[in-house]
Write a protein that holds these residues in place. Structure first.
Motif, PDB file in Angstrom:
ATOM      1  N   GLN A  39       3.136  -6.122 -19.888  1.00  0.00           N
ATOM      2  CA  GLN A  39       3.803  -5.659 -18.720  1.00  0.00           C
ATOM      3  C   GLN A  39       2.851  -6.152 -17.440  1.00  0.00           C
ATOM      4  O   GLN A  39       1.482  -6.068 -17.634  1.00  0.00           O
ATOM      5  N   ASP A  51       7.178  -7.296 -10.865  1.00  0.00           N
ATOM      6  CA  ASP A  51       7.512  -6.247 -12.015  1.00  0.00           C
ATOM      7  C   ASP A  51       8.071  -6.895 -13.062  1.00  0.00           C
ATOM      8  O   ASP A  51       9.435  -7.287 -13.122  1.00  0.00           O
ATOM      9  N   THR A  59       9.679  -2.942 -22.644  1.00  0.00           N
ATOM     10  CA  THR A  59      10.607  -3.010 -21.419  1.00  0.00           C
ATOM     11  C   THR A  59       9.572  -2.551 -20.249  1.00  0.00           C
ATOM     12  O   THR A  59       8.693  -2.265 -20.559  1.00  0.00           O
ATOM     13  N   ASP A  61       9.842  -0.104 -18.877  1.00  0.00           N
ATOM     14  CA  ASP A  61       9.541   1.694 -19.164  1.00  0.00           C
ATOM     15  C   ASP A  61       8.764   1.865 -20.341  1.00  0.00           C
ATOM     16  O   ASP A  61       8.486   3.087 -20.446  1.00  0.00           O
ATOM     17  N   SER A  62       8.285   0.816 -21.264  1.00  0.00           N
ATOM     18  CA  SER A  62       7.809   1.049 -22.213  1.00  0.00           C
ATOM     19  C   SER A  62       6.089   1.762 -21.735  1.00  0.00           C
ATOM     20  O   SER A  62       5.930   1.460 -20.796  1.00  0.00           O
ATOM     21  N   ASP A 193       4.465   6.385 -13.628  1.00  0.00           N
ATOM     22  CA  ASP A 193       4.513   6.523 -15.088  1.00  0.00           C
ATOM     23  C   ASP A 193       3.211   6.436 -15.890  1.00  0.00           C
ATOM     24  O   ASP A 193       2.941   5.177 -16.390  1.00  0.00           O
ATOM     25  N   ARG A 205       9.352   6.500 -25.710  1.00  0.00           N
ATOM     26  CA  ARG A 205       8.980   5.422 -25.029  1.00  0.00           C
ATOM     27  C   ARG A 205       7.612   4.724 -25.217  1.00  0.00           C
ATOM     28  O   ARG A 205       7.087   3.661 -24.883  1.00  0.00           O
ATOM     29  N   SER A 269       2.606   2.592 -18.068  1.00  0.00           N
ATOM     30  CA  SER A 269       3.252   1.493 -17.896  1.00  0.00           C
ATOM     31  C   SER A 269       2.343   0.532 -16.944  1.00  0.00           C
ATOM     32  O   SER A 269       1.466   1.240 -16.014  1.00  0.00           O
ATOM     33  N   ARG A 271       3.459  -0.702 -14.191  1.00  0.00           N
ATOM     34  CA  ARG A 271       3.928   0.070 -12.767  1.00  0.00           C
ATOM     35  C   ARG A 271       3.255   1.282 -12.629  1.00  0.00           C
ATOM     36  O   ARG A 271       2.638   1.486 -11.376  1.00  0.00           O
TER      37      ARG A 271
END
Length: 387
Positions: A39, A51, A59, A61-62, A193, A205, A269, A271
């Protein structure tokens, strides 16, 4: 957006002007034939501009383990407490934590501690996975430990224990853990996250870290230059233990994820990593930055110069953060952050208003920030320079 190039499917979005970052992300993943999965997230002046994610089962969101990128979260808490005046970095550690004075450590200041100058890189008798999961237990062991060098005379990466040491000072000052303060002052208010203690409800997740795959050249290099089991590096990373510490099993253990040890136990993540540095330096969602300009400058300032006794790196630590400008020359002066053993990287570049986060699913050799971060960071800097 989904973009397929050279059999690598890249998911996510970039804002106008950052298309070259997406192209570089696709290129580095296409070149990695060891099952790419990662990511990348970038904020610019507090706005999410990149992103991206790619890889089977990955994903946006992982939540993979981020290893030592956790130290950035832990020492953001330290920076906040120094900014508040709760911790005086020039006071001795023992003035907060009297037991720490044992074995000649009584004159070490907190600033020296957070700069990896205590010499407490490991504990006699070893530290297993269950031991390392418990920051308070590690701190109690190390309080009476004889240091591996005279405290304050040099620095060396306290890879698996620095968060336990600085965290004990935080606990003595506030009555609370680094993990609790991070949750209340950083993670929850900004909806990040990035977790120092992954709730059971978020376990589905979690993306398990997978073992590295060595190229023939890497395997030959390792065979030709085996790690000296008596070296400081072997001790700091638990490789001198019997049996040697398994860094993959360490983070893939639920007890470690649940407790979130402040040196290496974070889960999050890209993010979340980038968002943390954006919140610290630029502010998110209309909120003021967590750090004042003076604290931001201090976070990236090298006070102690020299060569790391454990890793061999030079002028590497500021206020608990790694200096990242030497690795990514396009960054502005005073950029700071922290990488993680599996290949993650996260940093703030205050001069250019960039907050960067990268994660990997498969452990990247030789450890620390994965090599592709150099290319990705350069692409980000090039995009920002053209805005």
């Amino acid at each position: 957006m989904t973009d397929t190039r050279d059999t690598v499917t890249v998911h996510g979005t970039v804002t106008t002007g950052f298309e070259g970052v997406r192209d570089e992300f696709a290129a580095v993943l296409a070149a990695d034939h060891t099952e790419p999965g990662s990511q990348l997230a970038v904020y610019h002046r507090g706005g999410l501009v990149v992103d991206l994610w790619a890889g089977e089962g990955i994903t946006g969101d992982s939540l993979p383990a981020v290893y030592s990128s956790t130290k950035g979260a832990a020492h953001l808490v330290v920076a906040l407490l120094i900014q508040d005046g709760a911790i005086d970095p020039e006071r001795t550690v023992a003035s907060y934590w009297p037991e720490f004075a044992a074995e000649g450590k009584g004159q070490l200041t907190f600033r020296e501690l957070v700069s990896h100058r205590s010499g407490l890189i490991w504990a006699d008798g070893g530290l297993g996975i269950e031991d390392l999961a418990d920051d308070r237990g590690v701190a109690a062991r190390l309080a009476g430990q004889r240091p591996y060098w005279t405290p304050g005379t040099g620095y060396g990466y306290h890879a698996l224990v620095i968060g336990a040491l600085t965290g004990e000072v935080v606990r003595r000052v506030t009555g609370r853990s680094i993990q609790e303060i991070f949750e209340e002052r950083v993670r929850a208010p900004h909806g990040l996250d990035l977790h120092l203690g992954l709730p059971e409800a978020l376990e589905p997740r979690y993306t398990a870290i997978r073992p590295p795959v060595a190229t023939p050249a890497q395997a030959a290099e390792a065979a030709a230059n085996p790690l000296d089991p008596d070296s400081l590096r072997a001790r700091a990373f638990g490789f001198a233990a019997d049996p040697p510490l398994d860094l993959i099993a360490l983070v893939n253990t639920r007890a470690v994820r649940a407790l979130g040890p402040a040196s290496f136990g974070g889960v999050g993540s890209a993010r979340g990593l980038a968002g943390m540095y954006a919140a610290a330096v630029d502010g998110l969602d209309g909120r003021a930055p967590l750090l004042t300009p003076a604290t931001v400058a201090e976070a990236g300032r090298v006070r102690y110069r020299g060569t790391d006794l454990v890793t061999g790196q030079t002028d590497h630590f500021a206020l608990g953060f790694e200096t990242v400008g030497a690795d990514y020359p396009a960054l502005g002066e005073g950029a700071f952050g922290h990488s993680g053993a599996a290949g993650s990287q996260a940093y703030a570049d205050p001069v250019n208003g960039v907050a960067y986060g990268y994660t990997r699913r498969r452990f990247a050799l030789p450890g620390g920030a994965a090599p592709e971060n150099e290319r990705l960071s350069a692409a980000v800097s090039e995009a920002v320079a053209k805005l």
